[in-house]
Design a protein around this motif. Structure first.
Motif, mmCIF file in Angstrom:
data_model
loop_
_atom_site.group_PDB
_atom_site.id
_atom_site.type_symbol
_atom_site.label_atom_id
_atom_site.label_comp_id
_atom_site.label_asym_id
_atom_site.label_seq_id
_atom_site.Cartn_x
_atom_site.Cartn_y
_atom_site.Cartn_z
ATOM 1 N N ILE A 8 46.736 45.826 30.847
ATOM 2 C CA ILE A 8 47.082 46.611 32.241
ATOM 3 C C ILE A 8 45.784 45.817 33.521
ATOM 4 O O ILE A 8 46.306 45.668 33.820
ATOM 5 C CB ILE A 8 46.619 47.832 32.019
ATOM 6 C CG1 ILE A 8 47.782 48.059 30.833
ATOM 7 C CG2 ILE A 8 46.224 48.615 33.305
ATOM 8 C CD1 ILE A 8 47.396 49.920 30.130
ATOM 9 N N PRO A 9 44.649 45.610 32.499
ATOM 10 C CA PRO A 9 43.938 45.315 33.804
ATOM 11 C C PRO A 9 43.799 43.687 34.201
ATOM 12 O O PRO A 9 43.598 42.966 35.078
ATOM 13 C CB PRO A 9 42.160 44.674 32.821
ATOM 14 C CG PRO A 9 42.579 46.046 32.196
ATOM 15 C CD PRO A 9 44.084 45.794 31.300
ATOM 16 N N PHE B 13 46.869 43.798 36.778
ATOM 17 C CA PHE B 13 45.664 44.325 38.420
ATOM 18 C C PHE B 13 45.136 43.279 39.038
ATOM 19 O O PHE B 13 44.904 42.395 39.892
ATOM 20 C CB PHE B 13 45.102 45.990 38.825
ATOM 21 C CG PHE B 13 46.720 46.678 37.999
ATOM 22 C CD1 PHE B 13 46.622 47.096 39.251
ATOM 23 C CD2 PHE B 13 46.298 47.362 37.444
ATOM 24 C CE1 PHE B 13 47.610 48.420 39.150
ATOM 25 C CE2 PHE B 13 46.994 48.515 37.251
ATOM 26 C CZ PHE B 13 47.853 48.799 38.322
ATOM 27 N N LEU B 14 44.807 42.600 37.715
ATOM 28 C CA LEU B 14 44.028 40.788 38.625
ATOM 29 C C LEU B 14 44.625 39.676 39.064
ATOM 30 O O LEU B 14 44.787 39.262 40.235
ATOM 31 C CB LEU B 14 43.229 40.357 36.672
ATOM 32 C CG LEU B 14 41.499 40.774 36.906
ATOM 33 C CD1 LEU B 14 41.150 40.392 35.721
ATOM 34 C CD2 LEU B 14 40.688 41.156 38.017
ATOM 35 N N ILE C 86 39.975 38.798 30.153
ATOM 36 C CA ILE C 86 39.425 39.516 30.720
ATOM 37 C C ILE C 86 38.793 38.614 32.355
ATOM 38 O O ILE C 86 39.187 37.988 33.287
ATOM 39 C CB ILE C 86 39.217 40.493 31.613
ATOM 40 C CG1 ILE C 86 39.237 41.824 30.144
ATOM 41 C CG2 ILE C 86 38.637 41.110 32.965
ATOM 42 C CD1 ILE C 86 40.871 42.265 31.380
#
Length: 186
Positions: free
Chosen positions: A51-52, A55-56, A111
């Motif tokens: 999920i992150p 968005f990144l 991330i």
């Protein structure tokens, strides 16, 4: 004339690509977790870490669009050496240097890698945009056009004229600037 028109098209393309890349990757970020959850990855940990990243990726894709439009525009005008050096130096510094800092040193793992990817694309895209806005590409283009004319390639009434067949084979990089001008004709 032609160079002003090329400038206008380049800036227009930057805006279009940034908007489309942003919207498409934002849509994917919104629906990506559902696709993963119900289609590809039943593992909750994979879905959670993705999920992150989705968005990144919005930032990565906007930067990538800027980077590609900027680099290709500069290359087409004969500013190949600059874009090559920037790609190597910034690509290495971010892909290795920042990836290490964010992923290992800051303990962000995957991330951190994606943050480094975003930095790479945004930094290169910004450098190319600054170079374009300062107009250095105009000088490169005029120099390349002069070089082409020395070897028998010229523009006559907005048509591409090639005097010798082997010019395409031996001077393909220099022809990129001529082709750019040819494609920008009315």
């Amino acid at each position: 004339g032609e160079l002003d028109r090329a400038n206008k098209i380049h800036i227009q393309n930057l805006k279009i690509v940034a908007a489309l890349d942003g919207l498409l990757s934002l849509a994917f970020a919104a629906f990506g977790p559902l696709i993963l959850k119900y289609g590809y990855a039943a593992n909750a940990e994979i879905v959670a870490i993705s999920i992150p990243v989705f968005f990144l990726d919005v930032i990565v894709e906007i930067g990538r669009g800027m980077n590609h439009i900027g680099q290709n525009g500069l290359n087409a005008t004969g500013d190949v050496t600059f874009t090559t050096i920037i790609s190597i130096v910034i690509g290495f510094a971010t892909s290795v240097g920042l990836a290490y800092v964010f992923a290992i040193w800051c303990n962000l793992g995957l991330i951190g890698m994606w943050i480094a990817y975003a930095c790479d694309e945004i930094i290169r895209g910004t450098i190319y945009a600054i170079r374009w806005m300062r107009g250095k590409w105009r000088k490169s283009f005029m120099h390349e056009l002069e070089e082409l004319e020395k070897v028998g390639v010229e523009l006559i009434e907005d048509d591409l004229i090639i005097v010798e067949d082997n010019i395409l084979r031996h001077n393909s990089l220099k022809l990129s600037s001529l082709i750019f001008s040819y494609l920008m004709r009315d």
